[in-house]
Design a protein around this motif. Sequence first.
Motif, PDB file in Angstrom:
ATOM      1  N   THR A 380       0.805  -1.425   0.051  1.00 62.95           N
ATOM      2  CA  THR A 380      -0.085  -0.085   0.145  1.00 62.95           C
ATOM      3  C   THR A 380       0.880   1.256   0.043  1.00 62.95           C
ATOM      4  O   THR A 380       0.280   2.388  -0.336  1.00 62.95           O
ATOM      5  CB  THR A 380      -1.067  -0.031   1.278  1.00 62.95           C
ATOM      6  OG1 THR A 380      -0.119  -0.076   2.470  1.00 62.95           O
ATOM      7  CG2 THR A 380      -1.771  -1.261   1.192  1.00 62.95           C
ATOM      8  N   LYS A 381       2.309   1.319   0.238  1.00 57.94           N
ATOM      9  CA  LYS A 381       2.989   2.268   0.193  1.00 57.94           C
ATOM     10  C   LYS A 381       3.408   2.616  -1.258  1.00 57.94           C
ATOM     11  O   LYS A 381       3.504   1.888  -1.989  1.00 57.94           O
ATOM     12  CB  LYS A 381       4.328   1.869   0.912  1.00 57.94           C
ATOM     13  CG  LYS A 381       4.047   1.661   2.380  1.00 57.94           C
ATOM     14  CD  LYS A 381       5.559   1.283   3.010  1.00 57.94           C
ATOM     15  CE  LYS A 381       4.927   1.043   4.627  1.00 57.94           C
ATOM     16  NZ  LYS A 381       6.483   0.584   5.306  1.00 57.94           N
ATOM     17  N   PRO A 382       3.799   3.888  -1.294  1.00 58.99           N
ATOM     18  CA  PRO A 382       3.990   4.396  -2.535  1.00 58.99           C
ATOM     19  C   PRO A 382       5.524   3.857  -3.009  1.00 58.99           C
ATOM     20  O   PRO A 382       6.372   3.465  -1.958  1.00 58.99           O
ATOM     21  CB  PRO A 382       4.384   5.849  -2.519  1.00 58.99           C
ATOM     22  CG  PRO A 382       4.566   6.146  -0.889  1.00 58.99           C
ATOM     23  CD  PRO A 382       3.633   5.108  -0.264  1.00 58.99           C
ATOM     24  N   ARG A 383       5.905   3.796  -4.403  1.00 56.62           N
ATOM     25  CA  ARG A 383       7.201   3.293  -4.763  1.00 56.62           C
ATOM     26  C   ARG A 383       8.035   4.552  -5.036  1.00 56.62           C
ATOM     27  O   ARG A 383       7.762   5.305  -5.595  1.00 56.62           O
ATOM     28  CB  ARG A 383       6.919   2.439  -5.855  1.00 56.62           C
ATOM     29  CG  ARG A 383       8.194   2.111  -6.635  1.00 56.62           C
ATOM     30  CD  ARG A 383       8.085   1.202  -7.760  1.00 56.62           C
ATOM     31  NE  ARG A 383       7.354   0.004  -7.565  1.00 56.62           N
ATOM     32  CZ  ARG A 383       7.900  -0.988  -7.079  1.00 56.62           C
ATOM     33  NH1 ARG A 383       9.137  -0.992  -6.684  1.00 56.62           N
ATOM     34  NH2 ARG A 383       7.373  -2.017  -6.721  1.00 56.62           N
ATOM     35  N   ILE A 384       9.282   4.442  -4.217  1.00 59.36           N
ATOM     36  CA  ILE A 384      10.546   5.339  -4.388  1.00 59.36           C
ATOM     37  C   ILE A 384      11.526   4.382  -4.680  1.00 59.36           C
ATOM     38  O   ILE A 384      12.261   3.699  -3.454  1.00 59.36           O
ATOM     39  CB  ILE A 384      10.276   6.388  -3.217  1.00 59.36           C
ATOM     40  CG1 ILE A 384       9.371   6.981  -2.847  1.00 59.36           C
ATOM     41  CG2 ILE A 384      11.634   7.280  -3.497  1.00 59.36           C
ATOM     42  CD1 ILE A 384       9.207   8.129  -1.841  1.00 59.36           C
ATOM     43  N   ASP A 385      12.124   4.586  -5.714  1.00 60.52           N
ATOM     44  CA  ASP A 385      13.410   3.654  -6.082  1.00 60.52           C
ATOM     45  C   ASP A 385      14.444   4.411  -6.093  1.00 60.52           C
ATOM     46  O   ASP A 385      14.433   5.468  -7.200  1.00 60.52           O
ATOM     47  CB  ASP A 385      13.255   2.749  -7.024  1.00 60.52           C
ATOM     48  CG  ASP A 385      12.227   1.481  -7.043  1.00 60.52           C
ATOM     49  OD1 ASP A 385      11.687   1.448  -5.877  1.00 60.52           O
ATOM     50  OD2 ASP A 385      11.740   1.029  -7.942  1.00 60.52           O
ATOM     51  N   PHE A 386      15.856   4.388  -5.795  1.00 57.17           N
ATOM     52  CA  PHE A 386      16.920   4.823  -5.837  1.00 57.17           C
ATOM     53  C   PHE A 386      17.669   4.099  -7.126  1.00 57.17           C
ATOM     54  O   PHE A 386      17.854   2.924  -7.095  1.00 57.17           O
ATOM     55  CB  PHE A 386      17.743   4.941  -4.594  1.00 57.17           C
ATOM     56  CG  PHE A 386      19.178   5.207  -4.898  1.00 57.17           C
ATOM     57  CD1 PHE A 386      19.511   6.953  -5.304  1.00 57.17           C
ATOM     58  CD2 PHE A 386      20.291   4.603  -4.989  1.00 57.17           C
ATOM     59  CE1 PHE A 386      20.742   7.277  -5.220  1.00 57.17           C
ATOM     60  CE2 PHE A 386      21.723   5.046  -5.092  1.00 57.17           C
ATOM     61  CZ  PHE A 386      21.568   6.274  -5.151  1.00 57.17           C
ATOM     62  N   THR A 387      18.031   4.856  -8.157  1.00 58.19           N
ATOM     63  CA  THR A 387      18.684   4.228  -9.135  1.00 58.19           C
ATOM     64  C   THR A 387      20.220   4.943  -9.308  1.00 58.19           C
ATOM     65  O   THR A 387      20.372   6.069  -9.140  1.00 58.19           O
ATOM     66  CB  THR A 387      17.710   4.487 -10.413  1.00 58.19           C
ATOM     67  OG1 THR A 387      17.804   5.717 -10.842  1.00 58.19           O
ATOM     68  CG2 THR A 387      16.653   3.723 -10.474  1.00 58.19           C
ATOM     69  N   SER A 388      21.139   4.210  -9.782  1.00 57.74           N
ATOM     70  CA  SER A 388      22.596   4.776  -9.854  1.00 57.74           C
ATOM     71  C   SER A 388      23.134   3.952 -11.043  1.00 57.74           C
ATOM     72  O   SER A 388      22.972   2.857 -11.043  1.00 57.74           O
ATOM     73  CB  SER A 388      23.185   4.954  -8.693  1.00 57.74           C
ATOM     74  OG  SER A 388      23.414   3.655  -8.109  1.00 57.74           O
ATOM     75  N   THR A 389      24.166   4.734 -11.589  1.00 55.97           N
ATOM     76  CA  THR A 389      24.938   4.014 -12.702  1.00 55.97           C
ATOM     77  C   THR A 389      26.413   4.443 -12.666  1.00 55.97           C
ATOM     78  O   THR A 389      26.374   5.818 -12.689  1.00 55.97           O
ATOM     79  CB  THR A 389      24.117   4.219 -14.132  1.00 55.97           C
ATOM     80  OG1 THR A 389      22.974   3.318 -14.159  1.00 55.97           O
ATOM     81  CG2 THR A 389      25.307   3.449 -15.194  1.00 55.97           C
ATOM     82  N   PHE A 390      27.412   3.664 -12.854  1.00 52.69           N
ATOM     83  CA  PHE A 390      28.692   4.103 -13.021  1.00 52.69           C
ATOM     84  C   PHE A 390      29.382   3.068 -14.143  1.00 52.69           C
ATOM     85  O   PHE A 390      29.263   2.125 -14.087  1.00 52.69           O
ATOM     86  CB  PHE A 390      29.647   3.707 -11.747  1.00 52.69           C
ATOM     87  CG  PHE A 390      31.066   4.227 -11.750  1.00 52.69           C
ATOM     88  CD1 PHE A 390      31.492   5.599 -11.834  1.00 52.69           C
ATOM     89  CD2 PHE A 390      31.773   3.229 -11.970  1.00 52.69           C
ATOM     90  CE1 PHE A 390      32.837   5.768 -11.862  1.00 52.69           C
ATOM     91  CE2 PHE A 390      33.119   3.533 -12.122  1.00 52.69           C
ATOM     92  CZ  PHE A 390      33.572   4.789 -12.107  1.00 52.69           C
ATOM     93  N   SER A 391      30.020   3.935 -14.906  1.00 53.41           N
ATOM     94  CA  SER A 391      30.476   3.326 -16.262  1.00 53.41           C
ATOM     95  C   SER A 391      31.759   3.991 -16.676  1.00 53.41           C
ATOM     96  O   SER A 391      32.201   5.081 -16.425  1.00 53.41           O
ATOM     97  CB  SER A 391      29.586   3.252 -17.201  1.00 53.41           C
ATOM     98  OG  SER A 391      29.204   4.739 -17.721  1.00 53.41           O
ATOM     99  N   LEU A 392      32.459   3.318 -17.202  1.00 53.78           N
ATOM    100  CA  LEU A 392      33.799   3.472 -18.144  1.00 53.78           C
ATOM    101  C   LEU A 392      33.465   3.479 -19.434  1.00 53.78           C
ATOM    102  O   LEU A 392      33.436   2.153 -19.930  1.00 53.78           O
ATOM    103  CB  LEU A 392      35.149   2.820 -17.654  1.00 53.78           C
ATOM    104  CG  LEU A 392      35.433   2.748 -15.943  1.00 53.78           C
ATOM    105  CD1 LEU A 392      36.628   1.893 -15.729  1.00 53.78           C
ATOM    106  CD2 LEU A 392      35.811   4.188 -15.549  1.00 53.78           C
ATOM    107  N   ASN A 393      33.855   4.532 -20.185  1.00 56.40           N
ATOM    108  CA  ASN A 393      33.578   4.538 -21.736  1.00 56.40           C
ATOM    109  C   ASN A 393      34.693   4.635 -22.455  1.00 56.40           C
ATOM    110  O   ASN A 393      35.819   5.571 -22.240  1.00 56.40           O
ATOM    111  CB  ASN A 393      32.534   5.564 -22.144  1.00 56.40           C
ATOM    112  CG  ASN A 393      31.259   5.324 -21.553  1.00 56.40           C
ATOM    113  OD1 ASN A 393      30.670   4.064 -21.165  1.00 56.40           O
ATOM    114  ND2 ASN A 393      30.344   6.082 -21.317  1.00 56.40           N
TER     115      ASN A 393
END
Length: 612
Positions: A380-393
């Motif tokens: 019943t709670k709202p959805r709050i998702d933390f997203t992160s990305t680290f990359s080497l190009n």
Amino acid sequence: MQKSHNIFKLILLLTTILGLALGVLGQDGNQAVASNNRPEADPAIPTSSVSDVNSTEVKELQKSFLRRVGVNVTQTRSLTLDQAIRLALDNNNGIEIARDDVRIAESGLRSIEGTYDPTLNFTPNYSRNQTNGQSATNDVRVNSNITKLISQGGGNYQFFFNNSRTENAFAQAQATSGNIGSSSSSGIFVSSLGVSYTQPLLRDFRVDNTRRQIKIQKRRIAQSDADFRRQTIETVSQVQKAYWDLVFALRDQQNRVANLNLSKENLRQVEARIAAGAAAPLQRAEVATELANRESDVLVASQSVSIAENVLKQLLLKDPLAPEWNESLTPTDSPSFDSTSSVDLQAAISDAIANRPELSRLRLEKEINEVDISYFRNQTKPRIDFTSTFSLNGIAQSAADSTTSQFLPLISGDPSTNANAYLLNQIRLLNGGSPTDSEIPLVEIPPTPTFLTGGYSQAVSNLFRSDSRNYSFGLTISFPLRNSTAKANLATAEFQQSRLASQVRAQEQSIITEVRNAVQAVETSKQRVVTARRARENAEIQLDGERKLYDSGRSTTFLLFQRENALTNARNSEIRAETDYNKALADLQRVTSTTLTTNNIVVDSPVDDSGN
């Protein structure tokens, strides 16, 4: 006294004369009153009168009464109660089914836990593209990643390593942001190495569907284990009862055979008296009738032995075609009896409430319901998702470095009409020359840096340069406007909680009733043993007195037969009371779930779900 003695002698004389007269009539074949007719269908049973109890014919007659279909009575197997229980634990099909249910539930848990196994994905791709009027371009992409869900916190991460080679001008411009000039004749290599991570902060943080299913499945395993224990207890209790039923059936058969042998002895004595002229031939018919009745009793007792033995074999044998079905089981344990022991009702009720698998199953069902309530409340709670990305190009170009002139050579014509020539003349003037100089200076274009020139290996090498790092952070926020489904599921789980509480109370009430009845059955059967023993002892005294009267001529065969049958019934009643007492003890063990501990049976517990 002397007068009554003379009267008795007169009666005896008249009876002897009457017996001799009837004996003369009995010599006629149509008046065979004293003959003992038997079924002609069974050749093992002789149709002639029985005159010698030790003859071969009598032995064959006895064997025919004890013969059972599909069982060789000469091939016996001795069996203790403990051996019977161990055989049932190893071979009983009901226990094997319950054991497989536990294994199936454990496999289901491993299946759900497989959700957290890392997944390796590898996606190579080749494409050829061509537009009208232009040269074709060839692109190759080889992407790979490892993804995994995290059991703690409900997050997930992905390690990725993507590689591509493209000849498409637009794709090259996107990959290089216009920093590297190229054409369709050369390719751009791009490599990317990094990790991305997503972490729920509200919904699915403490519990998600996968963790919910794992918790539920662990309790399902415990429930199947409780069912296995219940099936084991039921089977052991059935073996105990079947064992004592077979003991009673065999003892009853022995008593019936002994009673039959008494009739044969009575027949021998009567025939001897008839031959001596001391008894009327009519007495032979009376004895023969009783003999036939007792033969019927032996046949019924033998059938009861077969039924009891088949019930026990069904519990002990796995294969319906096992050779043990043809064997005759011989129980070696005798019923035990302790008149001094008593059962504590409250202790029995406490054992039942603590140990009964049915209550254990309902308690586990309540825990499953609590898991559902926790999960649906979280949904019943709202959805709050933390997203992160680290990359080497890393990037590299396959074309070689070049130095060239930016201007075309001067062509004959008016310099004023040639922009390149005009610019060239201006450059000459700046360099101190004249417009008529024939030398054309070169304007050098800086070459592509060496770290950007090369093939795939150069692109991979560039991944680890200091200027190749990229990272991003963000939130994904979702607010359901109503969230009716989660609220309805939560309400259903809460209603189920109340329903389970009622089920537990009803089950406890049923168990307490069973315990009370079982304790009463033990006490009643114990008293029955005492009274049955007293009745058997008195019946022995009565038969002994009646036989003395009969031997002295002061009693009749009818009364003697009554005393003999009464003793046989009294013996059977005592045996029945003793076996019922032991069966009542087995039933008390069953209702209190102490069968396993009493019989030293250890059942391994399922997977440990502590802390989950």
